[in-house]
Every structure is written in C-alpha cells, then in structure tokens.
Design an enzyme around this catalytic site. Sequence first.
Site, short mmCIF file in Angstrom:
data_model
loop_
_atom_site.label_atom_id
_atom_site.label_comp_id
_atom_site.label_asym_id
_atom_site.label_seq_id
_atom_site.Cartn_x
_atom_site.Cartn_y
_atom_site.Cartn_z
N ASP A 81 0.84 -1.20 0.00
CA ASP A 81 0.00 0.00 0.00
C ASP A 81 0.88 1.25 0.00
O ASP A 81 2.05 1.20 0.41
CB ASP A 81 -0.89 0.03 1.24
CG ASP A 81 -1.84 -1.16 1.28
OD1 ASP A 81 -2.13 -1.72 0.21
OD2 ASP A 81 -2.27 -1.52 2.39
N1 URA Z 1 -1.24 -6.02 3.80
C1 URA Z 1 -1.73 -4.75 3.82
O1 URA Z 1 -2.78 -4.50 4.41
N2 URA Z 1 -1.04 -3.80 3.18
C2 URA Z 1 0.12 -4.03 2.53
O2 URA Z 1 0.71 -3.10 1.99
C3 URA Z 1 0.63 -5.34 2.53
C4 URA Z 1 -0.07 -6.31 3.17
#
Ligand code: URA
Length: 236
Positions: free
Chosen positions: A104
């Site tokens: 993310d």
């Molecule tokens: N899980 C998440 O919620 N975000 C990420 O970036 C990676 C795994």
Amino acid sequence: MERIDKVISVALNVSRTDARAILKKGLVTVNGSVEKNIGARVDEHKADICFNGSKINYNKFVYIMMNKPKGVISASEGGSEKTVVDILPQEMKRKNLFPAGRLDKDTTGFVLITDDGDFAHRILSPKNHIPKTYIATLDKPFDDDLVNAFEQGIELTDGLCMPAQILALNDEKTVAQVTIKQGMYHQIKRMFKKFSITVIELKRVKMGGLFLDESLDYGDCRYMSQEEINLVENCK
Ligand code: URA
C-alpha cells in the site's frame, strides 16, 4: 548466445539504435577485437565484452531490493503519483522494470523490483506459498482469539486467507510480526480490522527466506546477489 547489439543495449541501458551506433563507431571489443558487426552473436555470459575499454556488466534480468518509503505507490506507472520505479537512481533504471508484488502507499519496507516476469510470477503465485513477513504497529493489543483465528485462516469478503502466523514483539502486544502467504488487497489491515484493530504502521521485512537489508534507508535500493534471489524463492 545473443546478438551483440542487444547485449550492448541492455548493458548500457540505451536503445537498440544507439547500441548499433556505438558498435559502428568501433567502441566495443569482444575478446580483445573490435566488433562493428551489429548482428554478430556472442556468448553474453562468457565473452569479454568491453565498451570504451571497460568491461560491461550484462545481466539479462535485474533484481533490486528497495526499502520503500511512505507516499510512493508500488507500480511501474502511476500517472500523477510517484512510483517505486520513478524513485530508482538513474543508473539503475531500464526498460520493463516493475515491482514484484504490491505494498500500500503508506506501507514501507521490502519491495523487489525486477524485469523478470517469470520470477515475479513464481514468487507471487499463491500456489507457491512464498511467505512475506511484516511488522504491524496496532492501535490496541491483540489477544489469543486473534492469534488462533489468524492461524486458522481469516474469512475476508473476497475469500479465505491462508493460515497466518503472528507473534508479539512487545509486552503490550501492540507491535506484531505477521507472516502471510498471499497478497490480497489490504490483506493484513483487513485481517486486523476483523477484530476492530487498526494497523497504524506496516513494514514488510522479509520475502521468502530473505530479510530486508537493514542498512538501506527509506528510498534506498541495491542490486540483489544470486544467492539472495534464490533465498526469496527457496525458503521452505
Ligand atoms: N497487507 C496490507 O494490508 N497492506 C500491505 O501493503 C501489505 C499487506
């Protein structure tokens, strides 16, 4: 065996047209002799190929470890948004680079950037069960019910998560090490959300059997060795 113009284009990160111009100028030697024939075939891994007298570094594919900072997206093109490929140093940029897997925008840590599509497919396929480990900072403590549920496999709206391991990293149980084997959208955040816990910070610290190099600051990156590339895949 590979065409010399392709080898030069890849090694020097220039277009095929520019590679041919370089060859025609006589700037390339193969095993000590000037090579001007743009269609000549060479053993790219064994031949001694020099440009302007310096040995070139020919790798068919590259594998880069980056410590992703917050605020950049894990993509190769992001429109108005900055991507992990945008922030690579100029000398590491080349065609077809992409991040193998998504973090993310606000997640930090280990991103593997490559141009090897088959390798990326192998490490991302849920069938291959390559674990990815994260450190999650939480707004409240987690309990044993959550640990058991993670280990059983949490049901999310878009499917059942494979069993995940969780370990407390502080006495308050507000910092957790979580290992998952898939890459579902916002997976870890949504797994905690099921227990009304918000993930405040998330950092990926390990892919397969390979830890993020602690000496890399946020935004820094470096090429991975063959041994490290193997460790990502061969971790069982
Ligand atoms: N899980 C998440 O919620 N975000 C990420 O970036 C990676 C795994």
